[in-house]
Design a protein around this motif. Structure first.
Motif, PDB file in Angstrom:
ATOM      1  N   LYS B 380       0.933  -1.210   0.069  1.00  0.00           N
ATOM      2  CA  LYS B 380       0.188   0.214  -0.106  1.00  0.00           C
ATOM      3  C   LYS B 380       0.953   1.092  -0.127  1.00  0.00           C
ATOM      4  O   LYS B 380       1.391   1.722   1.067  1.00  0.00           O
ATOM      5  N   ALA B 381       1.273   1.567  -1.341  1.00  0.00           N
ATOM      6  CA  ALA B 381       2.306   2.943  -1.247  1.00  0.00           C
ATOM      7  C   ALA B 381       1.501   4.147  -1.028  1.00  0.00           C
ATOM      8  O   ALA B 381       2.086   5.092  -0.428  1.00  0.00           O
ATOM      9  N   ASN B 382       0.194   4.212  -1.380  1.00  0.00           N
ATOM     10  CA  ASN B 382      -0.681   5.494  -1.091  1.00  0.00           C
ATOM     11  C   ASN B 382      -1.876   5.199  -0.473  1.00  0.00           C
ATOM     12  O   ASN B 382      -2.376   4.242  -0.923  1.00  0.00           O
ATOM     13  N   GLU B 383      -2.017   5.697   0.765  1.00  0.00           N
ATOM     14  CA  GLU B 383      -3.411   5.318   1.441  1.00  0.00           C
ATOM     15  C   GLU B 383      -4.090   6.430   1.705  1.00  0.00           C
ATOM     16  O   GLU B 383      -3.924   7.425   2.401  1.00  0.00           O
ATOM     17  N   THR B 384      -5.441   6.501   1.092  1.00  0.00           N
ATOM     18  CA  THR B 384      -6.423   7.782   1.222  1.00  0.00           C
ATOM     19  C   THR B 384      -5.681   9.076   1.394  1.00  0.00           C
ATOM     20  O   THR B 384      -5.757   9.721   2.425  1.00  0.00           O
ATOM     21  N   LEU B 385      -5.212   9.609   0.125  1.00  0.00           N
ATOM     22  CA  LEU B 385      -4.677  10.828   0.209  1.00  0.00           C
ATOM     23  C   LEU B 385      -5.685  11.800  -0.189  1.00  0.00           C
ATOM     24  O   LEU B 385      -6.297  11.739  -1.092  1.00  0.00           O
ATOM     25  N   ASP B 386      -5.801  13.183   0.480  1.00  0.00           N
ATOM     26  CA  ASP B 386      -6.717  14.105   0.320  1.00  0.00           C
ATOM     27  C   ASP B 386      -5.909  15.290   0.577  1.00  0.00           C
ATOM     28  O   ASP B 386      -5.457  15.703   1.418  1.00  0.00           O
ATOM     29  N   PHE B 387      -5.818  15.949  -0.567  1.00  0.00           N
ATOM     30  CA  PHE B 387      -5.295  17.443  -0.317  1.00  0.00           C
ATOM     31  C   PHE B 387      -5.607  18.000  -1.685  1.00  0.00           C
ATOM     32  O   PHE B 387      -6.040  17.668  -2.764  1.00  0.00           O
ATOM     33  N   GLU B 388      -5.432  19.368  -1.659  1.00  0.00           N
ATOM     34  CA  GLU B 388      -5.497  20.066  -3.007  1.00  0.00           C
ATOM     35  C   GLU B 388      -4.412  21.304  -2.846  1.00  0.00           C
ATOM     36  O   GLU B 388      -3.675  21.527  -1.926  1.00  0.00           O
ATOM     37  N   ALA B 389      -3.838  21.570  -4.142  1.00  0.00           N
ATOM     38  CA  ALA B 389      -2.759  22.466  -4.492  1.00  0.00           C
ATOM     39  C   ALA B 389      -3.165  23.644  -5.224  1.00  0.00           C
ATOM     40  O   ALA B 389      -4.116  23.580  -6.306  1.00  0.00           O
ATOM     41  N   ARG B 390      -3.098  25.122  -4.800  1.00  0.00           N
ATOM     42  CA  ARG B 390      -3.623  25.940  -5.302  1.00  0.00           C
ATOM     43  C   ARG B 390      -2.536  26.700  -6.415  1.00  0.00           C
ATOM     44  O   ARG B 390      -1.441  26.438  -6.189  1.00  0.00           O
ATOM     45  N   GLU B 391      -3.202  27.973  -6.815  1.00  0.00           N
ATOM     46  CA  GLU B 391      -2.295  28.473  -8.110  1.00  0.00           C
ATOM     47  C   GLU B 391      -1.212  29.186  -7.010  1.00  0.00           C
ATOM     48  O   GLU B 391      -1.477  29.899  -6.104  1.00  0.00           O
ATOM     49  N   SER B 392       0.113  29.322  -7.820  1.00  0.00           N
ATOM     50  CA  SER B 392       1.175  30.038  -6.918  1.00  0.00           C
ATOM     51  C   SER B 392       1.628  29.322  -5.716  1.00  0.00           C
ATOM     52  O   SER B 392       2.292  30.239  -4.996  1.00  0.00           O
ATOM     53  N   GLU B 393       1.303  28.434  -5.173  1.00  0.00           N
ATOM     54  CA  GLU B 393       1.373  27.934  -4.040  1.00  0.00           C
ATOM     55  C   GLU B 393       2.331  27.015  -4.159  1.00  0.00           C
ATOM     56  O   GLU B 393       2.845  26.157  -4.950  1.00  0.00           O
ATOM     57  N   THR B 394       3.343  26.535  -2.910  1.00  0.00           N
ATOM     58  CA  THR B 394       4.161  25.544  -2.786  1.00  0.00           C
ATOM     59  C   THR B 394       3.837  24.772  -1.606  1.00  0.00           C
ATOM     60  O   THR B 394       3.632  25.192  -0.807  1.00  0.00           O
ATOM     61  N   LEU B 395       3.507  23.453  -2.229  1.00  0.00           N
ATOM     62  CA  LEU B 395       3.109  22.475  -1.167  1.00  0.00           C
ATOM     63  C   LEU B 395       4.365  21.529  -1.115  1.00  0.00           C
ATOM     64  O   LEU B 395       4.815  20.712  -2.005  1.00  0.00           O
ATOM     65  N   ALA B 396       4.600  21.445   0.120  1.00  0.00           N
ATOM     66  CA  ALA B 396       5.784  20.700   0.251  1.00  0.00           C
ATOM     67  C   ALA B 396       5.191  19.156   0.814  1.00  0.00           C
ATOM     68  O   ALA B 396       4.154  19.189   1.577  1.00  0.00           O
ATOM     69  N   ILE B 397       5.828  18.166   0.245  1.00  0.00           N
ATOM     70  CA  ILE B 397       5.613  16.863   0.642  1.00  0.00           C
ATOM     71  C   ILE B 397       6.842  16.107   1.372  1.00  0.00           C
ATOM     72  O   ILE B 397       7.750  16.102   0.757  1.00  0.00           O
ATOM     73  N   VAL B 398       6.704  16.029   2.780  1.00  0.00           N
ATOM     74  CA  VAL B 398       7.949  15.652   3.369  1.00  0.00           C
ATOM     75  C   VAL B 398       7.718  14.291   3.754  1.00  0.00           C
ATOM     76  O   VAL B 398       6.651  13.523   4.348  1.00  0.00           O
ATOM     77  N   GLY B 399       8.769  13.536   3.998  1.00  0.00           N
ATOM     78  CA  GLY B 399       8.826  12.254   4.674  1.00  0.00           C
ATOM     79  C   GLY B 399       9.920  11.447   3.975  1.00  0.00           C
ATOM     80  O   GLY B 399      10.788  11.783   3.230  1.00  0.00           O
ATOM     81  N   GLU B 400      10.327  10.601   4.827  1.00  0.00           N
ATOM     82  CA  GLU B 400      11.365   9.691   4.635  1.00  0.00           C
ATOM     83  C   GLU B 400      11.278   8.775   3.719  1.00  0.00           C
ATOM     84  O   GLU B 400      10.193   8.215   3.130  1.00  0.00           O
ATOM     85  N   SER B 401      12.410   7.834   3.225  1.00  0.00           N
ATOM     86  CA  SER B 401      12.286   6.997   1.856  1.00  0.00           C
ATOM     87  C   SER B 401      11.227   5.976   2.299  1.00  0.00           C
ATOM     88  O   SER B 401      11.115   5.493   3.412  1.00  0.00           O
ATOM     89  N   GLY B 402      10.427   5.445   1.408  1.00  0.00           N
ATOM     90  CA  GLY B 402       9.457   4.550   1.736  1.00  0.00           C
ATOM     91  C   GLY B 402       8.365   5.044   2.116  1.00  0.00           C
ATOM     92  O   GLY B 402       7.275   4.342   2.467  1.00  0.00           O
ATOM     93  N   CYS B 403       8.042   6.388   2.187  1.00  0.00           N
ATOM     94  CA  CYS B 403       6.775   6.708   2.734  1.00  0.00           C
ATOM     95  C   CYS B 403       5.590   6.819   1.623  1.00  0.00           C
ATOM     96  O   CYS B 403       4.549   7.445   1.865  1.00  0.00           O
ATOM     97  N   GLY B 404       6.347   6.848   0.380  1.00  0.00           N
ATOM     98  CA  GLY B 404       5.149   6.996  -0.844  1.00  0.00           C
ATOM     99  C   GLY B 404       5.066   8.336  -1.331  1.00  0.00           C
ATOM    100  O   GLY B 404       4.359   8.290  -2.289  1.00  0.00           O
ATOM    101  N   LYS B 405       5.944   9.062  -1.053  1.00  0.00           N
ATOM    102  CA  LYS B 405       5.943  10.492  -1.716  1.00  0.00           C
ATOM    103  C   LYS B 405       6.452  10.433  -3.199  1.00  0.00           C
ATOM    104  O   LYS B 405       5.654  11.008  -4.297  1.00  0.00           O
ATOM    105  N   SER B 406       7.177   9.511  -3.787  1.00  0.00           N
ATOM    106  CA  SER B 406       7.621   9.278  -5.214  1.00  0.00           C
ATOM    107  C   SER B 406       6.483   8.333  -5.953  1.00  0.00           C
ATOM    108  O   SER B 406       6.348   8.852  -7.065  1.00  0.00           O
TER     109      SER B 406
END
Lengths: 348, 706
Positions: B380-406
């Motif tokens: 289960k690489a990604n589990e129920t992700l809910d988010f939105e990203a807005r125009e001109s916004e920087t949304l950082a996705i943080v986590g260690e290796s294996g957390c599913g960010k890639s």
């Protein structure tokens, strides 16, 4: 592990079927059959006569049917005249029509009748194969350790004088085909007029009794050719391993150089060339053809030449089965051995 | 083998050391006139960017410079004996026995075909003449010392069966087997995750105390050096430019390079709008193209022609035990505030452009992919992700290796399709459209900047051609001339000279390559750019420049930036909102201020505490997570973080082990996935406290003191 081997065996059988079918189809092409007819019956036959001769022996049936018969899963060709069987392909010379069964293919152990040697194919292959097995054994005993030692010595210090000279030797041996090195060896070591007359230029007597004198030259001829190749592979693998970080770790742990080579580098360096060494087995069959002919050693390769030269279809097919089996079995061994050498590969 | 007799003086004395590598063309000096001493029990840091010669010094101490390298001047004395004069045999006795080394990549440093136990036992067998049984007992003892679970099983394993952190502990154990007098650590944690790094650093410090080992700690990470070392030596282009006690160098630096280095790393207090990072201009000089005089001269703000570029510049005293290789250090006003950089206004954040709802990505993995068979497992690489990203916004996705960010990045890009849920970009749902099925516009709209600029450019195509190729794919322009024009504009945009269009990637430095990658991503006027660790492969001084470039383009183009990173310092610096991921779950989501201040999710708390900060005024709470990240193949029941959580006992009824916590909405859109009660969350203390800054550091932070 057992499951893995079973699966591999299944794949092997499939591959063997495909390969033998290809050889079967090629040897049973029409021009070849015509040649066979003229060879067997009368070289001055007319085209009609050829066709009827082939018809009478079932050679003109569809390819798949013929292949099935040869395998032994389809009843063999019989010709009836007036309700009585007058010809059965299962009846070899010397057996009566009544004794011959209706299935006589590879699966029944009936590999056909050699037209050249006028004998059962299986019997010929057993004798000849045995002779070649001895040759191969000696070749491997000389070639593999020699090549590994050469490769490891050359690869442990890349660019050193030792490396350069050993590499030159291995390139030299690989670049000299058997028909060149064989002739040279005979000329130098087995000629009565020139050089030391240490060995015999023929290996015919080795069939009955293998001696140092009659077997050295053929073994060396094949071994040297393959040796350079394996040595080059081992060297490449060894140089790579010697630059690996874990070798530096070992060195900075205070391990002495010979210990580094033997304990840390060797096993890792053998992983890659192992596959190549196993590939050499089937490849040796090539060299065997040339060398056995050159040294008149009546083994498997010599039989192949005779069969091919005389359009002996059954014998050719028999030879091809053996070759296919040798290739596949060595590949299986290579895969299994790889697992033992490389702990990172796991078979459930 | 016995050890060398005890020596009253320093353990290691490097005096005016020069090391060169010899190629067919020329002699390349790698280290010049380098001096450092390490006292018994002392930890000395060696800091610098890649190529500055710090690893060469380490190998020089080990007398293992290879065929091409040689010490061409100076001496290295260990316990008073010159290592250069020793025979090969004497050196062998010292290596691994008196001086041991810990390496950057633990996986590569362990023999893959040899059991761990055997590799460890080799050391005492070799140096102490121990028997197999004695050696085994010692190995067992040391493996227990480095806090590895189940030591017996460890000794019987092959390196590949261990995680990266465990492997590094084994390498440390191997180095400690013979209780060396000097330990050389060459970037020991660079390949590891932050929380694992924190554990290793703590271990090294503890063991250093326990065994009284002196340490030479090589790193490019200033924060890490601050945490571990007593003294530090800063290297630049083969020379030591400054050395001294750690507090001296960090707070009263006396070399412009050190100052520039500190100004280019995001410390707490830096802000992309009011106090942006100051990148060091120019590039690191190649070893054979070093300028005359001061190596740092061409990039230095205080450069003075005639003084800085002539003659040999020696190290000079700049206080007790503090030296600097700068001719002007006593003239420079070190407390002067940073020349006020152009302050930029915060841009308006617009409407949502990307909406992810309930996104799931599962992988089916055959238990044995190579040979088939066995039960299938679900990752289960990604589990129920809910988010939105807005125009001109920087949304950082943080986590260690294996957390599913890639994996998330791959699904967004269309390299993988989602298992469940929706991704809405513009008006279209794209979660199940693979990249081949997307329209040109959709492909151009969401683009990616990759982590490793060295591998993502085609080595046999010119830079210009690669950008034009992207333009062709995006159907840009009518003619080749149009596209060429646009390509040159893109080069301007990423601040590369137009002449670079005809260069090959190999002629570019890492930072320049990453700029080409950015130009390529923005070729089709991308609305959303996924930047997957865009600066983590680059040197500190280049990181700032590339980060600023991304920010600047974002301001101009109103791009939405999804900034994937494990580096919390840089995230704090540039992002508007932060999403913290752990084992496929979003555990915390909020604005940067919300995430970086309590209440935290327990994982965020640990992550923040693990990041080394190169600022002496910062007080950190010390939280070290036990163990490794669980495998996504076999995640823990209930809350994914429960196996390592220090707050777990606050939740009654073993809820953490039973249920996955629900998403809790705190004030201002701050989301936390945790069972902790409101009271517990409210009681959390901040992990990082910026304490009273010493004068120089205050000046660093842009505050005028006095």
């Amino acid at each position: 592990m057992a499951l893995f081997i079973l699966r591999r065996l299944g794949v092997m059988v499939l591959t063997a079927l495909c390969l033998t079918f290809i050889v079967f189809a090629l040897t049973n092409l029409e021009p070849n059959l015509e040649k066979l007819a003229k060879n067997q019956a009368n070289s001055r036959m007319t085209d009609e006569q050829v066709i009827s001769w082939l018809d009478a022996r079932g050679y003109n049936d569809p390819m798949l049917v013929k292949y099935g018969r040869w395998l032994g899963v389809v009843p063999h060709f019989t010709r009836e005249e007036g309700g009585e069987v007058v010809f059965s392909r299962c009846a070899n010379p010397g057996t009566s029509l009544e004794d011959a069964g209706s299935y006589c293919g590879i699966l029944q152990g009936s590999w056909g009748w050699s037209t050249v040697f006028q004998n059962d194919v299986l019997e010929i292959l057993a004798v000849r194969g045995n002779a070649t097995a001895w040759l191969m054994l000696f070749v491997m005993m000389v070639m593999v350790p020699g090549a590994l030692v050469l490769g490891v010595l050359a690869g442990m210090r890349e660019g050193s004088k030792l490396d350069r000279s050993l590499s030159t030797i291995s390139i030299g041996t690989t670049a000299t085909p058997e028909y060149v090195s064989g002739v040279l060896f005979i000329a130098v070591f087995a000629s009565a007029t020139f050089g030391p007359n240490w060995f015999k230029g023929t290996a015919t007597s080795a069939i009955d009794d293998i001696t140092f004198a009659n077997f050295t030259l053929p073994v060396l001829t094949i071994a040297l050719y393959g040796m350079g190749y394996i040595a080059r592979m081992t060297r490449a693998s060894m140089t790579e391993v010697m630059t690996a970080q874990y070798i530096r770790t070992a060195r900075l742990k205070g391990v002495s150089f010979p210990q580094i080579v033997l304990k840390h580098a060797l096993r890792n360096a053998l992983i890659a060339p192992f596959t190549v060494i196993m590939l050499q087995f089937p490849w040796l069959l090539n060299g065997v053809v040339i060398v056995e002919t050159l040294f008149n050693y009546k083994g498997f390769g010599w039989t192949l030449v005779q069969a091919a030269g005389n359009n002996d279809i059954d014998l050719l097919l028999g030879v091809s089965i053996i070759s296919v089996v040798v290739v596949l079995v060595t590949q299986l061994i290579s895969d299994i051995g790889y697992v033992f050498l490389n702990p990172r590969i796991r078979i459930a | 083998m016995t050890k060398l007799a005890d020596h009253a003086g320093p353990i290691l004395e490097i005096d005016a050391l020069s090391i060169s590598f010899f190629t067919r063309l020329r002699e390349i000096p790698a280290v010049m006139d380098f001096s450092v001493t390490v006292q018994p029990g002392e930890a000395v840091g060696l800091v610098g960017e890649s190529g500055c010669g710090k690893s060469t010094v380490a190998l020089g101490v080990m007398q293992d410079l290879g065929k091409n390298g040689a010490v061409v001047g100076g001496s290295i004395k260990f316990k008073g004996r010159d290592l250069g004069q020793m025979s090969e045999e004497e050196l062998r006795d010292i290596r691994g026995n008196e001086i041991a080394m810990i390496y950057q990549e633990p996986m590569a440093s362990l023999n893959p075909a040899m059991r761990i136990g055997k590799q460890l036992m080799e050391v005492p067998i070799l140096h102490d003449g121990a028997s197999e049984a004695e050696a085994y007992d010692m190995a067992l003892q040391v493996v227990t010392d480095v806090k590895l679970p189940d030591p017996k099983r460890m000794l019987d394993s092959y390196p590949h069966q261990l995680s990266g952190g465990q492997q590094q502990r084994i390498v440390i154990a191997m180095a400690l087997m013979s209780k060396p007098a000097l330990l050389i650590l060459d970037e020991p944690t660079t390949a590891l995750d932050v929380t694992v790094e924190a554990g290793i650093v703590e271990l090294v410090k503890d063991l250093g105390k326990k065994y009284g080992t002196s340490m030479l700690f090589i790193s490019h990470n200033l924060g890490l050096v601050l945490e571990t070392c007593d003294r530090v030596c800063v290297m630049y282009s083969g020379e030591a430019v400054e050395d001294g006690a750690i507090g001296e160098v960090f707070d009263n630096m006396r070399h412009p390079y050190t100052q520039a280095l500190f100004r280019s790393i995001p410390l707490p207090g830096a802000d992309k709008n009011s106090r942006p990072l100051v990148a060091i201009p120019g590039n690191f000089p190649l070893p054979h193209e070093r300028p005359p005089g001061c190596n740092f001269g061409p990039r230095c703000d205080y450069f003075e022609a005639g003084r800085c570029d002539s003659g040999v510049i020696p190290m000079r005293d700049a206080g007790p035990g503090h030296h600097s290789r700068c001719v002007k250090f006593d003239e420079i006003d070190w407390n002067a505030p940073i020349a006020a950089p152009a302050e930029t206004s915060k841009r308006e954040i617009g409407a949502p452009v990307l909406k992810v709802e309930n996104l799931k990505k599962y992988y089916q993995v055959a238990a044995n992919a190579l040979f088939g068979g066995g039960a299938e497992k679900v990752v289960k690489a990604n589990e129920t992700l809910d988010f939105e990203a807005r125009e001109s916004e920087t949304l950082a996705i943080v986590g260690e290796s294996g957390c599913g960010k890639s994996t998330l990045a791959k699904v967004l890009m269309g390299l993988e399709t989602a298992t469940d849920g929706t991704i809405t970009m513009g008006n279209a749902d794209i979660q199940s459209t693979p990249i081949e099925g997307r329209s040109t516009k959709q492909v151009a709209d969401i683009q990616m900047v990759f982590q490793n600029p060295f591998d993502t450019l085609n080595p046999s195509m010119t830079v210009g051609r690669q950008i034009i190729r992207a333009l062709e794919v995006f159907d840009y322009g009518k003619s080749d001339a149009d596209r060429r024009e646009r390509m040159l504009h893109l080069l301007d945009l990423v601040k590369l000279p137009r002449a670079f269009a005809d260069r090959m990637p190999r002629q570019l430095s890492g930072g320049q390559k990453q700029r080409v990658g950015i130009a390529r991503a923005f070729a089709g006027d991308a609305k959303i750019v996924v930047a997957d660790e865009p600066v983590s492969a680059l040197d500190v001084s280049v990181q700032a420049a590339v980060t600023d470039l991304l920010m600047e383009i974002q301001r101009d183009q109103k791009t939405t930036l999804l900034f994937i990173s494990h580096d919390l310092s840089i995230v704090r610096y540039l992002s508007d909102r932060v999403m913290v991921m752990y084992l496929g779950h979003v555990v915390e989501l909020g604005t940067t201020d919300q995430v970086f201040a309590p209440p935290y999710h327990p994982y965020t708390e640990a992550l923040l505490s693990a990041v080394p900060i190169a600022d002496t005024s910062v007080q950190k709470k010390h939280i070290v997570l036990e163990g490794d990240i669980p495998s996504a193949m076999n995640p823990p029941s209930g809350c994914p973080f429960q196996t390592r959580c220090r707050w777990k006992d606050r939740v009654p009824g073993g809820l953490c082990e039973k249920d996955v916590p629900p998403v809790r909405h705190l004030d201002g859109g701050h989301q936390v996935k945790c069972h902790l009660s409101d009271a517990d969350l409210a009681a959390m203390e901040p992990v990082i406290e910026v304490g009273e800054a010493p004068p120089a550091a205050a000046a660093q932070a842009g505050v005028t003191s006095m």
